[in-house]
Scaffold this motif. Structure first.
Motif, mmCIF file in Angstrom:
data_model
loop_
_atom_site.group_PDB
_atom_site.id
_atom_site.type_symbol
_atom_site.label_atom_id
_atom_site.label_comp_id
_atom_site.label_asym_id
_atom_site.label_seq_id
_atom_site.Cartn_x
_atom_site.Cartn_y
_atom_site.Cartn_z
ATOM 1 N N UNK A 139 0.827 -1.205 0.000
ATOM 2 C CA UNK A 139 0.000 0.000 0.000
ATOM 3 C C UNK A 139 0.864 1.259 0.000
ATOM 4 N N UNK A 140 1.933 1.254 0.789
ATOM 5 C CA UNK A 140 2.859 2.391 0.812
ATOM 6 C C UNK A 140 3.434 2.621 -0.575
ATOM 7 N N UNK A 141 3.922 1.553 -1.210
ATOM 8 C CA UNK A 141 4.511 1.664 -2.547
ATOM 9 C C UNK A 141 3.479 2.186 -3.541
ATOM 10 N N UNK A 142 2.289 1.643 -3.500
ATOM 11 C CA UNK A 142 1.227 2.054 -4.421
ATOM 12 C C UNK A 142 0.860 3.522 -4.252
ATOM 13 N N UNK A 143 0.664 3.935 -3.021
ATOM 14 C CA UNK A 143 0.215 5.313 -2.781
ATOM 15 C C UNK A 143 1.301 6.344 -3.074
ATOM 16 N N UNK A 144 2.547 6.036 -2.760
ATOM 17 C CA UNK A 144 3.634 6.963 -3.100
ATOM 18 C C UNK A 144 3.760 7.069 -4.621
ATOM 19 N N UNK A 145 3.680 5.942 -5.298
ATOM 20 C CA UNK A 145 3.758 5.935 -6.756
ATOM 21 C C UNK A 145 2.628 6.762 -7.359
ATOM 22 N N UNK A 146 1.410 6.568 -6.859
ATOM 23 C CA UNK A 146 0.258 7.335 -7.348
ATOM 24 C C UNK A 146 0.437 8.834 -7.113
ATOM 25 N N UNK A 193 0.425 11.655 -9.950
ATOM 26 C CA UNK A 193 -0.581 12.709 -9.932
ATOM 27 C C UNK A 193 0.037 14.107 -9.817
ATOM 28 N N UNK A 194 0.976 14.273 -8.928
ATOM 29 C CA UNK A 194 1.529 15.599 -8.640
ATOM 30 C C UNK A 194 2.609 16.010 -9.629
ATOM 31 N N UNK A 195 3.491 15.077 -9.978
ATOM 32 C CA UNK A 195 4.636 15.423 -10.824
ATOM 33 C C UNK A 195 4.562 14.854 -12.231
ATOM 34 N N UNK A 196 3.541 14.045 -12.512
ATOM 35 C CA UNK A 196 3.413 13.449 -13.834
ATOM 36 C C UNK A 196 4.430 12.357 -14.114
ATOM 37 N N UNK A 197 4.964 11.735 -13.077
ATOM 38 C CA UNK A 197 5.981 10.692 -13.249
ATOM 39 C C UNK A 197 5.332 9.366 -13.634
ATOM 40 N N UNK A 230 4.669 5.532 -13.517
ATOM 41 C CA UNK A 230 4.829 4.495 -12.491
ATOM 42 C C UNK A 230 5.932 3.495 -12.817
ATOM 43 N N UNK A 231 6.092 3.174 -14.095
ATOM 44 C CA UNK A 231 7.107 2.178 -14.459
ATOM 45 C C UNK A 231 8.532 2.716 -14.309
ATOM 46 N N UNK A 232 8.663 4.007 -14.063
ATOM 47 C CA UNK A 232 9.984 4.601 -13.841
ATOM 48 C C UNK A 232 10.221 4.961 -12.373
ATOM 49 N N UNK A 233 9.239 4.691 -11.538
ATOM 50 C CA UNK A 233 9.298 5.084 -10.134
ATOM 51 C C UNK A 233 9.770 3.919 -9.272
ATOM 52 N N UNK A 234 10.762 4.183 -8.438
ATOM 53 C CA UNK A 234 11.342 3.173 -7.555
ATOM 54 C C UNK A 234 11.103 3.570 -6.105
ATOM 55 N N UNK A 235 10.559 2.652 -5.328
ATOM 56 C CA UNK A 235 10.323 2.875 -3.903
ATOM 57 C C UNK A 235 11.079 1.784 -3.151
ATOM 58 N N UNK A 236 11.907 2.176 -2.196
ATOM 59 C CA UNK A 236 12.642 1.226 -1.372
ATOM 60 C C UNK A 236 12.222 1.439 0.080
ATOM 61 N N UNK A 237 11.842 0.351 0.731
ATOM 62 C CA UNK A 237 11.471 0.421 2.144
ATOM 63 C C UNK A 237 12.577 -0.255 2.945
ATOM 64 N N UNK A 238 13.195 0.531 3.819
ATOM 65 C CA UNK A 238 14.213 0.003 4.725
ATOM 66 C C UNK A 238 13.585 -0.132 6.104
ATOM 67 N N UNK A 239 13.673 -1.331 6.663
ATOM 68 C CA UNK A 239 13.183 -1.550 8.018
ATOM 69 C C UNK A 239 14.375 -1.566 8.969
#
Length: 68
Positions: A20-27, A31-35, A37-46
């Protein structure tokens, strides 16, 4: 190519929550910057709570004081 690094304490976050975090950040970036999704990378470090500090103390100690 946006790259977003999300750091959270390791506290039993589920795979569904991470998705959900990855999806919402990507969205949001789309929406805001016109980026794209296939070029967007999200990394979650725990990070283990004993390796995270704030308010002058480790997270584990802060939580003890808060009664968590």
């Amino acid at each position: 190519m946006p790259y977003v690094n999300v750091r959270i304490t390791k506290d039993g976050v589920t795979a569904e929550q991470k998705a959900q975090i990855v999806s919402e950040i990507t969205q949001t970036l789309q929406r805001v910057l016109g980026k794209k999704p296939e070029h967007t990378h999200i990394v979650i470090d725990e990070v283990e709570p004993e390796n995270w500090g704030f308010a002058g103390m480790l997270t584990t100690e802060f939580r003890k004081q808060q009664g968590d």
